[in-house]
Each structure stands twice: as C-alpha cells, then as structure tokens.
Design a protein around this motif. Structure first.
Motif, PDB file in Angstrom:
ATOM      1  N   SER A   1       0.842  -1.202   0.000  1.00  0.00           N
ATOM      2  CA  SER A   1       0.000   0.000   0.000  1.00  0.00           C
ATOM      3  C   SER A   1       0.872   1.246   0.000  1.00  0.00           C
ATOM      4  N   ARG A   2       0.350   2.305  -0.561  1.00  0.00           N
ATOM      5  CA  ARG A   2       1.103   3.539  -0.735  1.00  0.00           C
ATOM      6  C   ARG A   2       0.521   4.640   0.154  1.00  0.00           C
ATOM      7  N   THR A   3       0.180   4.242   1.362  1.00  0.00           N
ATOM      8  CA  THR A   3      -0.592   5.161   2.198  1.00  0.00           C
ATOM      9  C   THR A   3       0.238   5.776   3.315  1.00  0.00           C
ATOM     10  N   LEU A   4       1.545   5.740   3.157  1.00  0.00           N
ATOM     11  CA  LEU A   4       2.394   6.206   4.235  1.00  0.00           C
ATOM     12  C   LEU A   4       2.533   7.722   4.241  1.00  0.00           C
ATOM     13  N   ALA A   5       2.936   8.291   3.109  1.00  0.00           N
ATOM     14  CA  ALA A   5       3.134   9.730   3.043  1.00  0.00           C
ATOM     15  C   ALA A   5       1.789  10.455   3.053  1.00  0.00           C
ATOM     16  N   LYS A   6       1.718  11.466   3.861  1.00  0.00           N
ATOM     17  CA  LYS A   6       0.506  12.290   3.858  1.00  0.00           C
ATOM     18  C   LYS A   6       0.452  13.093   2.572  1.00  0.00           C
ATOM     19  N   PRO A   7      -0.719  13.175   1.998  1.00  0.00           N
ATOM     20  CA  PRO A   7      -0.828  13.915   0.739  1.00  0.00           C
ATOM     21  C   PRO A   7      -0.457  15.375   0.933  1.00  0.00           C
ATOM     22  N   ALA A   8       0.306  15.897   0.004  1.00  0.00           N
ATOM     23  CA  ALA A   8       0.724  17.293   0.069  1.00  0.00           C
ATOM     24  C   ALA A   8      -0.037  18.076  -0.991  1.00  0.00           C
ATOM     25  N   TYR A   9      -0.771  19.060  -0.554  1.00  0.00           N
ATOM     26  CA  TYR A   9      -1.537  19.872  -1.482  1.00  0.00           C
ATOM     27  C   TYR A   9      -0.925  21.256  -1.563  1.00  0.00           C
ATOM     28  N   SER A  10      -1.064  21.864  -2.706  1.00  0.00           N
ATOM     29  CA  SER A  10      -0.575  23.234  -2.842  1.00  0.00           C
ATOM     30  C   SER A  10      -1.490  24.179  -2.067  1.00  0.00           C
ATOM     31  N   ASN A  11      -0.970  25.361  -1.788  1.00  0.00           N
ATOM     32  CA  ASN A  11      -1.778  26.351  -1.081  1.00  0.00           C
ATOM     33  C   ASN A  11      -3.032  26.701  -1.864  1.00  0.00           C
ATOM     34  N   GLU A  12      -2.881  26.766  -3.171  1.00  0.00           N
ATOM     35  CA  GLU A  12      -4.034  27.056  -4.017  1.00  0.00           C
ATOM     36  C   GLU A  12      -5.117  26.004  -3.860  1.00  0.00           C
ATOM     37  N   GLU A  13      -4.684  24.759  -3.911  1.00  0.00           N
ATOM     38  CA  GLU A  13      -5.647  23.665  -3.795  1.00  0.00           C
ATOM     39  C   GLU A  13      -6.344  23.697  -2.450  1.00  0.00           C
ATOM     40  N   LYS A  14      -5.560  23.926  -1.413  1.00  0.00           N
ATOM     41  CA  LYS A  14      -6.162  23.962  -0.080  1.00  0.00           C
ATOM     42  C   LYS A  14      -7.120  25.138   0.061  1.00  0.00           C
ATOM     43  N   GLN A  15      -6.692  26.279  -0.435  1.00  0.00           N
ATOM     44  CA  GLN A  15      -7.532  27.476  -0.328  1.00  0.00           C
ATOM     45  C   GLN A  15      -8.824  27.312  -1.115  1.00  0.00           C
ATOM     46  N   LEU A  16      -8.686  26.778  -2.312  1.00  0.00           N
ATOM     47  CA  LEU A  16      -9.853  26.561  -3.166  1.00  0.00           C
ATOM     48  C   LEU A  16     -10.829  25.593  -2.500  1.00  0.00           C
ATOM     49  N   ALA A  17     -10.281  24.525  -1.949  1.00  0.00           N
ATOM     50  CA  ALA A  17     -11.124  23.530  -1.292  1.00  0.00           C
ATOM     51  C   ALA A  17     -11.816  24.133  -0.071  1.00  0.00           C
ATOM     52  N   THR A  18     -11.103  24.966   0.655  1.00  0.00           N
ATOM     53  CA  THR A  18     -11.692  25.617   1.832  1.00  0.00           C
ATOM     54  C   THR A  18     -12.861  26.506   1.432  1.00  0.00           C
ATOM     55  N   PHE A  19     -12.654  27.308   0.406  1.00  0.00           N
ATOM     56  CA  PHE A  19     -13.733  28.167  -0.086  1.00  0.00           C
ATOM     57  C   PHE A  19     -14.911  27.322  -0.572  1.00  0.00           C
ATOM     58  N   ALA A  20     -14.593  26.316  -1.378  1.00  0.00           N
ATOM     59  CA  ALA A  20     -15.649  25.480  -1.953  1.00  0.00           C
ATOM     60  C   ALA A  20     -16.442  24.781  -0.859  1.00  0.00           C
ATOM     61  N   LYS A  21     -15.731  24.284   0.125  1.00  0.00           N
ATOM     62  CA  LYS A  21     -16.403  23.574   1.204  1.00  0.00           C
ATOM     63  C   LYS A  21     -17.386  24.495   1.936  1.00  0.00           C
ATOM     64  N   ALA A  22     -16.936  25.718   2.181  1.00  0.00           N
ATOM     65  CA  ALA A  22     -17.803  26.684   2.856  1.00  0.00           C
ATOM     66  C   ALA A  22     -19.020  27.017   2.000  1.00  0.00           C
ATOM     67  N   MET A  23     -18.858  26.930   0.692  1.00  0.00           N
ATOM     68  CA  MET A  23     -19.970  27.228  -0.211  1.00  0.00           C
ATOM     69  C   MET A  23     -20.831  26.010  -0.484  1.00  0.00           C
ATOM     70  N   GLY A  24     -20.515  24.901   0.153  1.00  0.00           N
ATOM     71  CA  GLY A  24     -21.179  23.650  -0.142  1.00  0.00           C
ATOM     72  C   GLY A  24     -22.510  23.425   0.549  1.00  0.00           C
ATOM     73  N   HIS A  25     -23.239  24.486   0.795  1.00  0.00           N
ATOM     74  CA  HIS A  25     -24.581  24.347   1.373  1.00  0.00           C
ATOM     75  C   HIS A  25     -25.462  25.464   0.828  1.00  0.00           C
ATOM     76  N   PRO A  26     -26.670  25.108   0.365  1.00  0.00           N
ATOM     77  CA  PRO A  26     -27.521  26.100  -0.288  1.00  0.00           C
ATOM     78  C   PRO A  26     -27.810  27.331   0.566  1.00  0.00           C
ATOM     79  N   VAL A  27     -27.933  27.158   1.858  1.00  0.00           N
ATOM     80  CA  VAL A  27     -28.176  28.325   2.707  1.00  0.00           C
ATOM     81  C   VAL A  27     -26.987  29.282   2.649  1.00  0.00           C
ATOM     82  N   ARG A  28     -25.809  28.712   2.631  1.00  0.00           N
ATOM     83  CA  ARG A  28     -24.635  29.570   2.621  1.00  0.00           C
ATOM     84  C   ARG A  28     -24.464  30.252   1.269  1.00  0.00           C
TER      85      ARG A  28
END
Lengths: 116, 116
Positions: free
Chosen positions: A2-29
């Motif tokens: 298995s290749r599950t040892l190293a923690k996935p490394a994401y770029s700042n852009e990817e993390k920031q984008l995901a954070t924004f998207a996640k916050a927008m992931g509800h119709p009320v929001r």
DNA sequence: TTTATTTATCGCCAATTTACGATAAACTCG
DNA sequence: CGAGTTTATCGTAAATTGGCGATAAATAAA
C-alpha cells in the motif's frame, strides 16, 4: 504494497480553493453569499427573518463562512452586521475563474477519445 | 415563537451551485479536477500512483465527483478512464462566475458603511 | 439594577464524510 | 477454466456536519 504512508501534500491554491468550496457547499450559505454580494451588508436578524431556520443554525452557517474567510462581521451593538470579506472574495473569484479557465476557453476542444 | 416550521426553499441555481461546491470541497478532489482539466483524461490507476491515498479512497472521491456530475467515467476494460463532464463543467463555470460577478465588476464599490 | 434585544455558544443527536483494508466484480490472457 | 489486472463496493471507525432548543454574553434602555 500500500502507498498510504506519506501524507498527501496539497498546494496552497488547492487547499484554499477547497476551503472556499467547502464553505460554499450548502444552499443556505450560497443564499447568504448571494445576498451579501447583492445588497452590501446585512444583520443576522435579517437572515433569521427571511430564512426558515433556527437562529442558532443560521449563526452556525455564518460562522462557517467567517472561518473560511468569505465574510466578516462588524459588531454594531446590539446587532452584528455581516459583509463579504472583499479581499478574500476576490481571491476566491480569482481561484475559481482560474480553475474554470475563464477568459481563455476558445480552442479548448477536449475530447475523451480512447488513446490509452 | 420559532420560525422553523417551513422547510427552506432554495432555487435550482442555489442547489446546483452548492452541490458543485460541496463536491469541490476537498483538496484531493480539486487536484483531480485540475488534472482532468489540464490533461484531458486519466485512469484511476494514474491517480493512485500520484496521490498517496488508498485506492479505495480515491475511488470514493471519484464517485463523489461523478455523482455531482463534474466528471464522467468511460469504461475501457480493464481500466476506467475519467474525464470532465464538459457540459456540467460549463454549467459550473457559468454559475460560479455568475456568483462572483465576473465581467461586470467595475463600479462595484461595495463599502461596509454603517447606514443601518 | 433590572429588562429587553440581539447574537453566539453549548449540549445533544442523527446523518454524513473520510479514511482504511478486505473483498467482489469485470474483463483479458494463457 | 484459472490467474492476473484494474476498479468498485462493503464494512468499519473516527471525525465532521447540520439541525435544534436552551442558555450565555453583550449592550442599550428604563
């Protein structure tokens, strides 16, 4: 093996984008963001009147948006006025439009042909 | 008196936007979308090699993206090739850019003055 | 100080998400 | 048929989310 040892490394852009998207992931929001984008600012109380959810629930959603950096609250006793965080809103705009390739989608003929 | 009786009614746009955003709310899924947007298509196996997560986990993330309509899988035994769902990708692009007001942000001077 | 107003936080619960390993499914090749 | 390859699904566990009512906190007004 298995290749599950190293923690996935994401770029700042990817993390920031995901954070924004996640916050927008509800119709009320989404609704709240649209409201703030359209009519400048508003109070929590305005939202509890127009959205049929408990006041505590709306407060939670506001917290999510605030922690993601998309909005900010100005405390104006006894109320709190919320507005978009314009700086981060522009960051989000840039990241999303960048992802979607806005403005240079012309020769983007992406077919799904079987060349593998 | 609580106002929690009526279920909140969201517009189709709001629901669709939230669905897309929610699916994009994880850095791995952003990574996958960027990859598919940049280099046409790819196989599940390619992803399991470049992303240090279990194969089953990546498959789950692909399922999330597929169920949100952002990607589609073409079964090419014994592999499966994933591509962006171009139709929905354009829908998403339109919805997000609409929300962010892309292309008509010029006189949008939104200050947070205390007029309430 | 007490009361009223407005918003945030707490405690709770059900549902969902994220991750994993193990296993099943589908197809190719020998 | 049996073995190998690739991907999806199942079962499980920990963490997070989304909703609520109740309550705390902060401030203005009486």
């Amino acid at each position: 093996m298995s290749r599950t040892l190293a923690k996935p490394a994401y770029s700042n852009e990817e993390k920031q984008l995901a954070t924004f998207a996640k916050a927008m992931g509800h119709p009320v929001r989404i609704q709240i963001l649209k409201l703030l984008n359209d009519q400048a600012c508003c109070y929590t109380g305005d939202l509890t009147e127009s959205i049929p959810l408990a006041q505590s629930t709306i407060s939670q959603h506001l917290k999510v948006l605030k922690e993601a950096g998309l909005i900010q609250g100005e405390i104006l006793p006894p109320k709190v006025k919320y507005c978009l965080n314009q700086d981060n809103w522009q960051v989000a705009r840039r990241l999303f439009t960048g992802l979607f390739g806005v403005a240079f989608i012309e020769g983007a003929s992406q077919t799904c042909n079987s060349d593998g």
